[in-house]
Enzyme design. Structure first.
Site, PDB file in Angstrom:
ATOM      1  N   HIS A   1     -63.723  48.156  97.737  1.00 12.57           N
ATOM      2  CA  HIS A   1     -64.537  49.367  97.942  1.00 12.57           C
ATOM      3  C   HIS A   1     -65.449  49.241  99.158  1.00 12.57           C
ATOM      4  O   HIS A   1     -65.592  50.172  99.954  1.00 12.57           O
ATOM      5  CB  HIS A   1     -65.370  49.624  96.675  1.00 12.57           C
ATOM      6  CG  HIS A   1     -65.868  51.020  96.548  1.00 12.57           C
ATOM      7  ND1 HIS A   1     -66.283  51.546  95.350  1.00 12.57           N
ATOM      8  CD2 HIS A   1     -66.019  52.012  97.449  1.00 12.57           C
ATOM      9  CE1 HIS A   1     -66.671  52.798  95.528  1.00 12.57           C
ATOM     10  NE2 HIS A   1     -66.519  53.104  96.797  1.00 12.57           N
TER      11      HIS A   1
ATOM     12  N   GLY B   1     -69.446  68.316 100.643  1.00 16.17           N
ATOM     13  CA  GLY B   1     -69.739  69.653 100.149  1.00 16.17           C
ATOM     14  C   GLY B   1     -70.382  70.577 101.162  1.00 16.17           C
ATOM     15  O   GLY B   1     -70.492  71.783 100.927  1.00 16.17           O
TER      16      GLY B   1
ATOM     17  N   TYR C   1     -68.555  53.920  89.752  1.00 15.14           N
ATOM     18  CA  TYR C   1     -68.873  55.308  89.407  1.00 15.14           C
ATOM     19  C   TYR C   1     -69.335  55.369  87.956  1.00 15.14           C
ATOM     20  O   TYR C   1     -68.537  55.347  87.036  1.00 15.14           O
ATOM     21  CB  TYR C   1     -67.669  56.224  89.625  1.00 15.14           C
ATOM     22  CG  TYR C   1     -67.134  56.259  91.039  1.00 15.14           C
ATOM     23  CD1 TYR C   1     -67.897  55.838  92.123  1.00 15.14           C
ATOM     24  CD2 TYR C   1     -65.841  56.722  91.294  1.00 15.14           C
ATOM     25  CE1 TYR C   1     -67.395  55.874  93.412  1.00 15.14           C
ATOM     26  CE2 TYR C   1     -65.336  56.766  92.580  1.00 15.14           C
ATOM     27  CZ  TYR C   1     -66.121  56.335  93.639  1.00 15.14           C
ATOM     28  OH  TYR C   1     -65.591  56.366  94.921  1.00 15.14           O
TER      29      TYR C   1
ATOM     30  N   SER D   1     -64.568  62.439 101.300  1.00 12.30           N
ATOM     31  CA  SER D   1     -65.560  63.428 101.763  1.00 12.30           C
ATOM     32  C   SER D   1     -65.008  64.291 102.898  1.00 12.30           C
ATOM     33  O   SER D   1     -65.684  64.495 103.916  1.00 12.30           O
ATOM     34  CB  SER D   1     -66.857  62.738 102.190  1.00 12.30           C
ATOM     35  OG  SER D   1     -67.459  62.082 101.110  1.00 12.30           O
TER      36      SER D   1
ATOM     37  N   GLY E   1     -72.783  75.291 103.713  1.00 12.21           N
ATOM     38  CA  GLY E   1     -73.753  74.945 104.746  1.00 12.21           C
ATOM     39  C   GLY E   1     -75.147  74.650 104.225  1.00 12.21           C
ATOM     40  O   GLY E   1     -75.317  73.959 103.219  1.00 12.21           O
TER      41      GLY E   1
ATOM     42  N   LEU F   1     -64.777  67.341 103.019  1.00 10.66           N
ATOM     43  CA  LEU F   1     -65.558  68.578 103.113  1.00 10.66           C
ATOM     44  C   LEU F   1     -67.016  68.288 103.446  1.00 10.66           C
ATOM     45  O   LEU F   1     -67.904  69.086 103.137  1.00 10.66           O
ATOM     46  CB  LEU F   1     -65.463  69.364 101.793  1.00 10.66           C
ATOM     47  CG  LEU F   1     -64.041  69.782 101.406  1.00 10.66           C
ATOM     48  CD1 LEU F   1     -64.023  70.477 100.055  1.00 10.66           C
ATOM     49  CD2 LEU F   1     -63.448  70.692 102.473  1.00 10.66           C
ATOM     50  N   GLY F   2     -67.262  67.141 104.089  1.00  9.42           N
ATOM     51  CA  GLY F   2     -68.637  66.818 104.468  1.00  9.42           C
ATOM     52  C   GLY F   2     -69.554  66.719 103.260  1.00  9.42           C
ATOM     53  O   GLY F   2     -70.688  67.194 103.291  1.00  9.42           O
TER      54      GLY F   2
END
Length: 351
Positions: A137, A221, A64, A216, A226, A218-219
């Site tokens: 990872h 974001g 990162y 992830s 949407g 929340l997909g």
């Protein structure tokens, strides 16, 4: 809904003794991949707010930035903060200089010398003596996992790593790794629109007593707003390259978001809280690690812990989120070896 310190319970992650907050904080987007890096002081304030709210399980990686997210966490953990958190970082992905083909400028590495060098570098950047949970990872498909985990076992024996994790490993790779040294957690993508892990990988983890860390949830974001979320992605945001966020797929995928939104409205919560609550309801061995760069979004995320779903509501959500409800793969095809990967048999190794 508002967040608060009383909401975030503690949980056992895996069967080796690690205890973490029931929800973690993914720190990647503070420094990398999701648009421009955010100001250090703002992110340190967010991390401290998370800890004070009871979210003590912090997730980073050496890729990162590269490296800048670990340096950021190192700054945030100064002044006695280190003892309040469970710190997870990762090794195994690295940028390759002078290799700038789209999506192909990163390689996976898992040989013992690299594992040790990566760990020593992470310790320095984070300013700590040991890592609570150290993940591979991505799985190096050229190195038997027994070899990689053998080196990790030595690092545990030396006190530099407390617990070992894997990310994006196949069920058979998880079994082979666990036979060398107990695996405490497997990190995988799990959400209402990423459910393939439910077939083999989740049952394998449960059989072996391995904790599940859902990234992830929340997909990436998507369950925040949407199709509108996709339209507003910043320049340089790597999510623009993901198959599910391509225009031809967003048009189909927005139906899932709309259905989740309808149920959320009936429940009196936001769509993202409902999506996150669904992950929490998958079992007391599951710890989602949603990421954010805003305190308001963080507070909204921990409030998802208060959203209770009935069996009927869970069934309704899952009927929306069937396997064919989403168009597009999780990653572009040039990352195909990153998902649920296998390694060669130990007998074919030259190590």
């Amino acid at each position: 809904m508002a967040g608060g310190a009383g909401i975030v319970k503690r949980m056992k992650l895996g069967s080796q003794g690690l205890e973490v907050s029931a929800q973690g904080l993914g720190c990647m987007g503070m420094s990398a991949f999701y648009g421009a890096p955010k100001p250090d002081q703002d992110m340190i304030s967010l991390i401290h707010h998370a800890i004070n709210s009871g979210v003590t399980f912090l997730d980073t990686s050496d890729i990162y930035g590269p490296f800048t997210n670990e340096i950021l966490l190192g700054k945030a953990l100064k002044g006695g903060v280190r003892d309040k958190v469970e710190l997870a970082t990762k090794f195994g992905l690295r940028f390759v200089e002078n290799k700038m083909e789209v999506g192909k400028n990163m390689e996976v590495q898992g040989d013992p010398a690299y594992v040790r060098a990566a760990l020593e570098s992470s310790l320095k950047r984070l300013g700590v003596d040991s890592i609570d949970l150290y993940y591979q990872h991505r799985i190096d498909t050229s190195v038997p996992v027994e070899v990689t985990v053998g080196e990790l076992k030595k690092l545990v024996e030396e006190g530099k790593v407390k617990y070992i994790g894997l990310s994006e490993a196949s069920a058979s790779t998880i079994r082979r790794a666990h036979a060398v040294h107990p695996i405490t957690a497997v990190q995988l993508e799990w959400s209402l629109w990423s459910r393939d892990v439910e077939q083999e990988i989740i049952p394998t983890c449960r059989e072996l007593g391995i904790g599940i860390v859902a990234y992830s949830p929340l997909g990436r974001g998507f369950f925040a707003s949407g199709a509108k979320f996709v339209e507003n992605l910043a320049h340089g945001d790597s999510r623009k390259n993901l198959p599910r966020f391509q225009p031809e797929n967003v048009e189909h995928n927005k139906t899932l978001f709309e259905r989740v939104s309808d149920l959320a409205a009936r429940k009196g919560c936001t769509p993202s809280q409902l999506a996150l609550a669904w992950v929490h309801h998958q079992g007391n061995d599951v710890c989602p690690i949603p990421g954010t760069t805003k305190i308001a979004n963080f507070d909204q995320n921990i409030a998802a812990l208060s959203v209770k779903l009935t069996p009927e509501e869970l069934a309704e959500l899952e009927s929306y989120a069937s396997v064919d409800a989403v168009k597009g793969e999780r990653y572009p095809n040039y990352y195909s070896t990153w998902s649920n990967s296998e390694t060669p048999p130990l007998s074919s190794s030259n190590f």
